[in-house]
Design an enzyme around this catalytic site. Structure first.
Site, mmCIF file in Angstrom:
data_model
loop_
_atom_site.group_PDB
_atom_site.id
_atom_site.type_symbol
_atom_site.label_atom_id
_atom_site.label_comp_id
_atom_site.label_asym_id
_atom_site.label_seq_id
_atom_site.Cartn_x
_atom_site.Cartn_y
_atom_site.Cartn_z
ATOM 1 N N ASP A 45 0.882 -1.173 -0.077
ATOM 2 C CA ASP A 45 0.024 0.239 0.008
ATOM 3 C C ASP A 45 0.830 1.210 0.010
ATOM 4 O O ASP A 45 0.302 2.538 -0.004
ATOM 5 C CB ASP A 45 -0.938 0.120 1.098
ATOM 6 C CG ASP A 45 -0.398 0.115 2.403
ATOM 7 O OD1 ASP A 45 0.998 -0.101 2.637
ATOM 8 O OD2 ASP A 45 -1.226 -0.028 3.500
ATOM 9 N N SER A 46 2.228 0.966 0.130
ATOM 10 C CA SER A 46 3.178 1.895 -0.195
ATOM 11 C C SER A 46 2.986 2.839 -1.703
ATOM 12 O O SER A 46 3.434 3.715 -1.782
ATOM 13 C CB SER A 46 4.638 1.608 -0.090
ATOM 14 O OG SER A 46 4.898 0.661 -1.015
ATOM 15 N N ASP A 84 -0.978 -6.117 -0.121
ATOM 16 C CA ASP A 84 -1.302 -5.613 1.159
ATOM 17 C C ASP A 84 -2.718 -5.294 1.213
ATOM 18 O O ASP A 84 -3.442 -4.876 0.328
ATOM 19 C CB ASP A 84 -0.646 -4.033 1.143
ATOM 20 C CG ASP A 84 0.455 -4.193 2.066
ATOM 21 O OD1 ASP A 84 0.964 -4.888 2.786
ATOM 22 O OD2 ASP A 84 1.418 -3.068 2.026
ATOM 23 N N LYS A 114 -1.042 -9.321 2.869
ATOM 24 C CA LYS A 114 -0.316 -8.861 4.295
ATOM 25 C C LYS A 114 -1.198 -7.754 4.851
ATOM 26 O O LYS A 114 -1.718 -7.058 4.322
ATOM 27 C CB LYS A 114 0.977 -8.174 3.618
ATOM 28 C CG LYS A 114 1.797 -7.428 4.801
ATOM 29 C CD LYS A 114 3.276 -7.087 4.358
ATOM 30 C CE LYS A 114 3.449 -5.920 3.736
ATOM 31 N NZ LYS A 114 2.964 -4.561 4.513
ATOM 32 N N GLU A 116 -1.286 -5.476 8.738
ATOM 33 C CA GLU A 116 -0.472 -4.801 10.001
ATOM 34 C C GLU A 116 -1.168 -5.278 10.709
ATOM 35 O O GLU A 116 -2.430 -4.958 11.304
ATOM 36 C CB GLU A 116 -0.360 -3.262 9.561
ATOM 37 C CG GLU A 116 0.487 -2.756 8.381
ATOM 38 C CD GLU A 116 0.238 -1.269 8.201
ATOM 39 O OE1 GLU A 116 0.127 -0.422 9.176
ATOM 40 O OE2 GLU A 116 0.862 -0.864 7.083
ATOM 41 N N GLU A 183 9.335 -4.368 10.613
ATOM 42 C CA GLU A 183 9.722 -3.157 9.969
ATOM 43 C C GLU A 183 10.360 -2.303 11.124
ATOM 44 O O GLU A 183 9.715 -1.795 12.114
ATOM 45 C CB GLU A 183 8.595 -2.276 9.132
ATOM 46 C CG GLU A 183 9.074 -0.840 8.760
ATOM 47 C CD GLU A 183 8.104 -0.368 7.753
ATOM 48 O OE1 GLU A 183 6.972 -0.941 7.267
ATOM 49 O OE2 GLU A 183 8.186 0.737 7.290
HETATM 50 O O1 KIV Z 1 3.683 -1.137 1.698
HETATM 51 C C1 KIV Z 1 4.720 -1.406 1.654
HETATM 52 O O2 KIV Z 1 5.373 -1.376 0.561
HETATM 53 C C2 KIV Z 1 5.145 -2.526 2.689
HETATM 54 C C3 KIV Z 1 6.635 -2.899 2.780
HETATM 55 C C4 KIV Z 1 7.746 -1.727 2.585
HETATM 56 C C5 KIV Z 1 6.986 -3.889 3.604
HETATM 57 O O3 KIV Z 1 4.620 -2.574 3.580
#
Ligand code: KIV
Length: 266
Positions: A45-46, A84, A114, A116, A183
């Protein structure tokens, strides 16, 4: 190279083979990193920060994650594809988390999701796993909680916080997570967590004793503007290379050197 399945990651940990993970947000980048032999691609989600120019990841939507995961999947032959779960796609209820994660698999072609994780979401990890949706638990610095933590700060520096993260990693493993992303935590803590778990850990800003590493593609390739977090290493000067190429292109358009004869049709 054969397609990487999630069972491979535990075998890699047992053999001491390190796991490489990188983010991608489009087909072209996915094709590139897959060709290079990356073990896993994460549609992070980056993408909010990297692609959409946002200050944080909070407004990335599930629809956007599905779209980017789908286009990334078209570039991948061998790597494992994880996506994510964006903010509020798993926090509201276990039922909606299963529906939303399911959409990332069904419509986005992700092979795992993924999230959090803190104690509140261990039941969700368990339920997703029961629903045959493989889960990566992300602990330590959790960017979706930026307004609670008050910034992107290193986590687990105090003894209590370190113990809490170690416990959380075990809860996630017991709930069925197959990987843990660590992280921005001290390297010694990441090493302790890594040694005490049967499942692999993937570090970002967590030292070199994890079972693998993940970076944002644009940071790794030197495409992101400075300043970058301390844990990033630029493996190429992407910005310099592409700015130079664009300057050359502009110059040759202006002085009519491009297109040359070889770029033109008779
Ligand atoms: O959103 C993302 O790119 C991440 C990674 C940097 C682990 O969560």
């Amino acid at each position: 190279m054969p397609k990487i399945r999630i069972t491979k990651f535990k075998q890699m940990k047992q053999k001491g083979d390190k796991i490489s993970m990188i983010t991608a947000y489009d087909t072209a980048t996915a094709e590139l990193v897959d060709s290079a032999g990356i073990d896993s691609v994460l549609v992070g989600d980056s993408l909010g920060n990297v692609i959409q120019g946002l200050e944080n990841t909070l407004s990335v939507s599930l629809e956007e994650m599905i779209y980017h995961t789908k286009i990334v999947s078209r570039g991948i032959k061998n790597a494992h594809l994880a996506a994510d779960m964006p903010f509020l796609s798993y926090q509201v209820s276990v039922e909606s988390a299963i529906n939303n994660a399911g959409r990332l698999l069904k419509e986005g072609n992700a092979e795992s999701v993924k999230l959090e994780v803190n104690e509140e979401y261990i039941d969700t990890v368990y339920a997703l796993n029961k629903a045959s949706i493989p889960v990566i638990a992300h602990i330590g610095l959790c960017p979706q909680s930026v307004h609670v933590t008050g910034g992107y700060l290193v986590q687990g520096r105090k003894k209590n916080d370190a113990e809490h993260l170690l416990q959380l990693a075990h809860l996630a493993e017991d709930a069925g997570a197959f990987l843990i992303v660590l992280e921005s935590i001290p390297g010694v803590l990441a090493e302790k967590i890594t040694l005490s778990l049967a499942i692999p850990t993937i570090g970002i800003g967590a030292g070199n004793r994890c079972d693998g590493q993940v970076l944002v593609f644009n940071d790794m390739a030197g495409l992101s503007p400075d300043p970058l977090p301390k844990f990033v290493n630029k493996f190429a000067e992407g910005r310099k290379i592409f700015i130079k190429a664009t300057e050359k292109y502009i110059e040759q358009v202006k002085n009519q050197k491009f297109p040359s004869k070889k770029n033109s049709y008779e």
